[in-house]
Design a protein around this motif. Structure first.
Motif, mmCIF file in Angstrom:
data_model
loop_
_atom_site.group_PDB
_atom_site.id
_atom_site.type_symbol
_atom_site.label_atom_id
_atom_site.label_comp_id
_atom_site.label_asym_id
_atom_site.label_seq_id
_atom_site.Cartn_x
_atom_site.Cartn_y
_atom_site.Cartn_z
ATOM 1 N N CYS A 108 9.497 -12.082 0.502
ATOM 2 C CA CYS A 108 8.397 -12.766 1.182
ATOM 3 C C CYS A 108 7.479 -13.515 0.216
ATOM 4 C CB CYS A 108 7.580 -11.770 1.996
ATOM 5 S SG CYS A 108 8.496 -11.033 3.366
ATOM 6 N N GLY A 109 7.833 -13.528 -1.079
ATOM 7 C CA GLY A 109 7.075 -14.316 -2.035
ATOM 8 C C GLY A 109 6.010 -13.571 -2.802
ATOM 9 N N LEU A 110 5.906 -12.249 -2.634
ATOM 10 C CA LEU A 110 4.907 -11.479 -3.379
ATOM 11 C C LEU A 110 5.409 -11.201 -4.794
ATOM 12 C CD1 LEU A 110 3.834 -8.853 -0.679
ATOM 13 C CD2 LEU A 110 2.837 -11.082 -1.153
ATOM 14 N N ARG A 111 4.486 -11.189 -5.751
ATOM 15 C CA ARG A 111 4.858 -10.961 -7.131
ATOM 16 C C ARG A 111 3.762 -10.155 -7.846
ATOM 17 N NH1 ARG A 111 8.686 -12.820 -5.120
ATOM 18 N NH2 ARG A 111 10.149 -14.423 -5.858
ATOM 19 N N GLY A 112 4.136 -9.565 -8.966
ATOM 20 C CA GLY A 112 3.188 -8.943 -9.869
ATOM 21 C C GLY A 112 2.321 -7.853 -9.255
ATOM 22 N N LYS A 113 1.039 -7.889 -9.599
ATOM 23 C CA LYS A 113 0.097 -6.864 -9.169
ATOM 24 C C LYS A 113 -0.050 -6.844 -7.654
ATOM 25 C CE LYS A 113 -4.646 -5.239 -9.893
ATOM 26 N NZ LYS A 113 -5.935 -5.505 -10.589
ATOM 27 N N GLU A 114 -0.045 -8.018 -7.031
ATOM 28 C CA GLU A 114 -0.162 -8.072 -5.574
ATOM 29 C C GLU A 114 0.994 -7.331 -4.915
ATOM 30 O OE1 GLU A 114 -0.586 -11.331 -1.914
ATOM 31 O OE2 GLU A 114 0.237 -11.949 -3.860
ATOM 32 N N LEU A 115 2.200 -7.512 -5.446
ATOM 33 C CA LEU A 115 3.380 -6.841 -4.901
ATOM 34 C C LEU A 115 3.272 -5.332 -5.093
ATOM 35 C CD1 LEU A 115 6.219 -6.821 -3.688
ATOM 36 C CD2 LEU A 115 7.120 -7.297 -5.971
ATOM 37 N N ARG A 116 2.865 -4.882 -6.269
ATOM 38 C CA ARG A 116 2.738 -3.440 -6.520
ATOM 39 C C ARG A 116 1.703 -2.802 -5.617
ATOM 40 N NH1 ARG A 116 3.003 -5.405 -11.810
ATOM 41 N NH2 ARG A 116 0.742 -5.158 -12.074
ATOM 42 N N ASN A 117 0.551 -3.452 -5.487
ATOM 43 C CA ASN A 117 -0.522 -2.909 -4.652
ATOM 44 C C ASN A 117 -0.123 -2.886 -3.181
ATOM 45 O OD1 ASN A 117 -2.087 -2.624 -6.932
ATOM 46 N ND2 ASN A 117 -3.311 -4.471 -6.569
ATOM 47 N N ARG A 118 0.514 -3.954 -2.734
ATOM 48 C CA ARG A 118 0.901 -4.023 -1.320
ATOM 49 C C ARG A 118 1.985 -2.999 -1.001
ATOM 50 N NH1 ARG A 118 -1.407 -5.001 3.406
ATOM 51 N NH2 ARG A 118 0.064 -5.792 4.943
ATOM 52 N N THR A 119 2.910 -2.790 -1.924
ATOM 53 C CA THR A 119 3.957 -1.786 -1.729
ATOM 54 C C THR A 119 3.349 -0.397 -1.579
ATOM 55 O OG1 THR A 119 5.581 -3.088 -2.975
ATOM 56 C CG2 THR A 119 6.008 -0.725 -2.736
ATOM 57 N N ALA A 120 2.425 -0.063 -2.471
ATOM 58 C CA ALA A 120 1.772 1.251 -2.411
ATOM 59 C C ALA A 120 0.971 1.399 -1.122
ATOM 60 C CB ALA A 120 0.858 1.436 -3.622
ATOM 61 N N GLU A 121 0.307 0.325 -0.710
ATOM 62 C CA GLU A 121 -0.504 0.359 0.508
ATOM 63 C C GLU A 121 0.359 0.596 1.740
ATOM 64 O OE1 GLU A 121 -3.391 -2.699 3.033
ATOM 65 O OE2 GLU A 121 -2.843 -3.173 0.953
ATOM 66 N N MET A 122 1.515 -0.079 1.815
ATOM 67 C CA MET A 122 2.397 0.063 2.974
ATOM 68 C C MET A 122 3.062 1.440 3.021
ATOM 69 S SD MET A 122 2.138 -2.541 4.891
ATOM 70 C CE MET A 122 0.414 -2.205 4.508
ATOM 71 N N LEU A 123 3.420 1.976 1.860
ATOM 72 C CA LEU A 123 4.004 3.317 1.842
ATOM 73 C C LEU A 123 2.983 4.358 2.288
ATOM 74 C CD1 LEU A 123 6.039 3.073 -1.469
ATOM 75 C CD2 LEU A 123 6.980 3.315 0.831
ATOM 76 N N GLU A 124 1.722 4.167 1.915
ATOM 77 C CA GLU A 124 0.667 5.081 2.363
ATOM 78 C C GLU A 124 0.450 4.962 3.868
ATOM 79 O OE1 GLU A 124 -4.019 6.186 1.437
ATOM 80 O OE2 GLU A 124 -3.053 4.506 0.404
ATOM 81 N N LEU A 125 0.437 3.733 4.382
ATOM 82 C CA LEU A 125 0.274 3.520 5.815
ATOM 83 C C LEU A 125 1.386 4.204 6.596
ATOM 84 C CD1 LEU A 125 -1.115 1.968 8.229
ATOM 85 C CD2 LEU A 125 0.543 0.143 7.786
#
Length: 285
Positions: A108-125
């Motif tokens: 979906c075009g996510l990279r770097g810190k944004e990708l890491r943070n979003r991945t962690a956020e979605m797994l928590e959700l």
């Protein structure tokens, strides 16, 4: 502007050797206001999945149109606006939960810190933080559905399309998915789902449509479509036998019955499990 506008769509599929074609959808129209949950219900083969695939651009209707936030469903700009969880999602079982969500985030075009943070956020959700580093081959059906929700949400879509999100999931996993959908609604996300669990649809959906043999046979708000104008319910807290007798006398021939209110079987099941867990926690202390 509505999040979704489906107008008079038709879709047919050819039979074997070009003979005996089947009409999957026949002139269906519906609209979904932004920030609401819409439930599409109907028996197997009624056209639910066909409508959802047309909405996300995987199928082109023979007639009619599908629009998402004012744009045609096939518009490239909609790829970021829509998160989709199909009925039978396929995941690479050798990947971990974290790797799976990160993989879809990169698509979906996510990279770097944004990708890491979003991945962690979605797994928590999705309630999968503790299982983030386990391979999907060891996930239960409910966990796979929740990782599917995480990947569908990773790019921050405004519309979430869910095809049988709780199919084959136990009551606890089903309740967890339901709670996630309600929390997304509170955040302003629009959700379009189909499900065979009618009680669950009734709990979480603002509007509902009923499909049968490719046709929309009923549609409206949940309150309007489930209302029975021929009867009226009156709820009383711990009424005495004398009070009930007085009410029955006043009601005369209009009186039908008085019986205790009932909880859903799902709520009884969940409450029993929670009570057992609390017992175990107290015993361990």
């Amino acid at each position: 502007m509505n999040a979704v506008e489906i107008e008079n769509i038709h879709k047919s599929f050819p039979g074997h050797w070009g003979k005996g074609g089947v009409y999957a959808v026949k002139g269906v129209s519906l609209s979904i206001p932004q920030g609401t949950v819409y439930g599409l219900i109907g028996p197997n083969g009624s056209g639910k999945s066909t409508i959802m695939k047309a909405l996300v651009g995987l199928l082109a209707p023979d007639e009619g149109s599908c629009r998402v936030f004012g744009q045609p469903a096939t518009a490239a700009a909609n790829r970021k606006e829509i998160g989709f969880l199909p009925e039978n999602p396929y995941f690479y079982k050798f990947l971990t939960g974290e790797e799976t969500v990160r993989f879809y985030g990169r698509l979906c075009g996510l990279r770097g810190k944004e990708l890491r943070n979003r991945t962690a956020e979605m797994l928590e959700l999705a309630g999968l933080t503790d299982a983030a580093h386990r391979r999907l081959g060891g996930y239960s059906k409910g966990m796979l559905q929740r990782v599917g929700l995480a990947q569908a949400l990773v790019q921050r879509p405004r519309l979430l399309v869910l095809d049988e999100p709780t199919a084959g999931v136990d009551p606890i996993g089903s309740r967890a998915i339901r709670d996630i959908i309600l929390s997304l609604k509170e955040q302003g996300l629009t959700v379009f789902l189909c499900s065979h669990l009618l009680e669950q649809v009734q709990e979480i959906c603002d509007n509902v449509g009923i499909l049968y043999q490719g046709c929309m046979i009923a549609a409206g708000s949940m309150e309007a479509i489930t209302r029975d104008l021929s009867t009226t319910e009156v709820s009383l807290r711990n009424p005495s036998a004398e009070l009930l007798a007085q009410i029955q006398t006043l009601a005369g021939d209009a009186w039908l019955a008085a019986r205790p209110a009932r909880n859903s079987l799902e709520s009884v099941f969940i409450r029993g499990i929670k009570a057992k867990l609390q017992e175990q926690e107290h015993a361990e202390k």
